[in-house]
Motif scaffolding. Structure first.
Motif, PDB file in Angstrom:
ATOM      1  N   HIS A   1       0.826  -1.207   0.000  1.00  0.00           N
ATOM      2  CA  HIS A   1       0.000   0.000   0.000  1.00  0.00           C
ATOM      3  C   HIS A   1       0.862   1.260   0.000  1.00  0.00           C
ATOM      4  N   ILE A   2       1.971   1.219   0.692  1.00  0.00           N
ATOM      5  CA  ILE A   2       2.892   2.358   0.673  1.00  0.00           C
ATOM      6  C   ILE A   2       3.438   2.554  -0.737  1.00  0.00           C
TER       7      ILE A   2
ATOM      8  N   ILE B   1      -3.285   9.011  -1.955  1.00  0.00           N
ATOM      9  CA  ILE B   1      -2.455  10.195  -2.122  1.00  0.00           C
ATOM     10  C   ILE B   1      -1.254   9.808  -2.980  1.00  0.00           C
ATOM     11  N   ARG B   2      -0.928  10.639  -3.958  1.00  0.00           N
ATOM     12  CA  ARG B   2       0.088  10.272  -4.950  1.00  0.00           C
ATOM     13  C   ARG B   2       1.314  11.178  -4.860  1.00  0.00           C
TER      14      ARG B   2
ATOM     15  N   LEU C   1      -1.078   5.766   7.152  1.00  0.00           N
ATOM     16  CA  LEU C   1      -0.342   5.934   5.901  1.00  0.00           C
ATOM     17  C   LEU C   1      -0.697   7.252   5.224  1.00  0.00           C
ATOM     18  N   TYR C   2      -1.973   7.555   5.109  1.00  0.00           N
ATOM     19  CA  TYR C   2      -2.393   8.788   4.443  1.00  0.00           C
ATOM     20  C   TYR C   2      -1.909  10.016   5.200  1.00  0.00           C
ATOM     21  N   ALA C   3      -2.010   9.967   6.531  1.00  0.00           N
ATOM     22  CA  ALA C   3      -1.553  11.103   7.329  1.00  0.00           C
ATOM     23  C   ALA C   3      -0.054  11.310   7.169  1.00  0.00           C
ATOM     24  N   VAL C   4       0.706  10.236   7.208  1.00  0.00           N
ATOM     25  CA  VAL C   4       2.160  10.333   7.054  1.00  0.00           C
ATOM     26  C   VAL C   4       2.514  10.818   5.647  1.00  0.00           C
ATOM     27  N   ALA C   5       1.855  10.263   4.638  1.00  0.00           N
ATOM     28  CA  ALA C   5       2.126  10.665   3.257  1.00  0.00           C
ATOM     29  C   ALA C   5       1.837  12.149   3.054  1.00  0.00           C
TER      30      ALA C   5
ATOM     31  N   THR D   1       4.961   5.003   8.993  1.00  0.00           N
ATOM     32  CA  THR D   1       3.687   4.290   8.973  1.00  0.00           C
ATOM     33  C   THR D   1       3.718   3.110   9.931  1.00  0.00           C
ATOM     34  N   PHE D   2       4.779   2.309   9.862  1.00  0.00           N
ATOM     35  CA  PHE D   2       4.886   1.169  10.773  1.00  0.00           C
ATOM     36  C   PHE D   2       4.970   1.637  12.222  1.00  0.00           C
TER      37      PHE D   2
END
Length: 368
Positions: free
Chosen positions: A24-25, A39-40, A297-301, A322-323
């Protein structure tokens, strides 16, 4: 086999979930990410797709196989009512909570990142598989209990004999080939919220149960022939990578998928069937971590992608944070608050451990 504790199955589940998070990442760094709601990154890393396409053909079927195996272990100690009640707590409750609370979180982050109107709508998102598994349990439990409580000795003996041959496990590919020929999915790897994904998961769940039910013959076969299966799978992958731009006909992908899966089962049975403290902890953490990982993941990205650092560094940073973020949420909040634990598929009693092949991690599968 009846009383054997299968640590390898739990280990393989944990490893598979870790790979799914990385997958997913990696989607964040694909040019088509935004088209499926991710998010890209403005600068893609398309080379990651080569490895992603190797995982793509077996990651979802593999986890449905493992979930079916988990039901075999679960019903050794439960009747039909107890199984449905237990699976309602571990699967249906987290699914409902996820649809209304968890899944919308990363949708909100996506909308905020791209300055879109904020809209809320219930959606299973990356938790679609939970609904599938619960339906599989309801549909197949009567047959499973018939096989367990009133063993059809002739059937079990014949099944064991078939699984004792290296072509035996691979023979189930016929059913998966029939499935794709009948439904003709636009993309073999498009599993989420499709009839193809539903019936492919149904078959994998069913045969996962039968593989364990058949006894040690299946495990001895995948152990003995693991390098053959992996060799066929790798050859198929390299052929489609270098000559077909990672694409092959659906029937060929179904066979490659099973070769990967049986080879990995063989490796796990050989090297991972032993207890450890790490396994005890990770088996408990895997399910909650999977449930929250998309929001993290989205928040970190959203925080990392705008930084003026090289794209590979962004990939490493997003992976690491993320992890770390998921495990901080699990360790600091989810596992410690009694009211939250059932919503993430855990028992109310903090730190209560379960036998391998049972418990919350059993429900885990994944989304593409």
């Amino acid at each position: 086999m009846e009383n054997e504790r299968r640590y390898d199955i739990d280990w393989l589940r944990v490893v598979a979930i870790a790979l799914l998070l990385i997958y997913h990442i990696a989607i964040v760094f694909q040019p088509w990410a935004a088209f499926i709601g991710f998010i890209r990154s403005e600068v893609p890393m398309e080379s990651l797709w080569k490895l992603m396409s190797m995982l793509n053909v077996w990651r979802i079927p593999f986890l449905f196989y493992v979930s079916g195996m988990g039901v075999y272990f679960a019903i050794r100690k439960r009747n039909g009512g107890q199984l449905v009640k237990e699976r309602s707590k571990r699967i249906l409750l987290p699914f409902a909570f996820g649809v209304f609370v968890v899944a919308p979180l990363h949708v909100f982050v996506f909308q905020q990142y791209y300055k879109l109107p904020l809209m809320y709508y219930p959606h299973p998102g990356h938790l679609w598989f939970l609904g599938n598994i619960f339906v599989y349990v309801l549909l197949l439990a009567p047959l499973f209990f018939l096989l367990m409580r009133k063993p059809l000795r002739g059937f079990r003996k014949k099944l064991s004999a078939i699984m004792g041959n290296p072509s035996g496990p691979l023979s189930v590919s016929i059913f998966f080939i029939m499935e794709v020929r009948i439904l003709q999915p636009a993309v073999f790897e498009m599993y989420a919220l499709t009839w193809h994904g539903f019936f492919l998961g149904f078959l994998a769940f069913f045969f996962g149960f039968l593989f364990v039910y058949s006894g040690k013959a299946f495990w001895q076969t995948v152990l003995r022939w693991k390098w053959f299966y992996l060799g066929v799978a790798l050859t198929s992958y390299l052929i489609r990578l270098f000559f077909f731009e990672t694409n092959l006909p659906d029937y060929a992908l179904a066979i490659e998928s099973h070769c990967w899966i049986f080879g990995i089962f063989g490796l796990g049975y050989r090297y991972l069937n032993r207890p450890s403290r790490s396994l005890t902890y990770l088996s408990q953490a895997a399910y909650p971590v999977y449930i929250v990982h998309m929001a993290v993941l989205y928040a970190v990205a959203a925080l990392v992608l705008p930084l003026a650092i090289p794209t590979p560094a962004k990939f490493i940073a997003i992976s690491g944070f993320t992890f770390v973020g998921c495990f901080l949420l699990y360790e600091g909040l989810i596992s410690r608050v009694g009211l939250l634990r059932p919503l993430f598929g855990m028992k109310k009693q903090a730190r209560e451990m379960e036998a391998p092949g049972e418990g919350s991690a059993n429900a885990v599968a994944a989304i593409p």
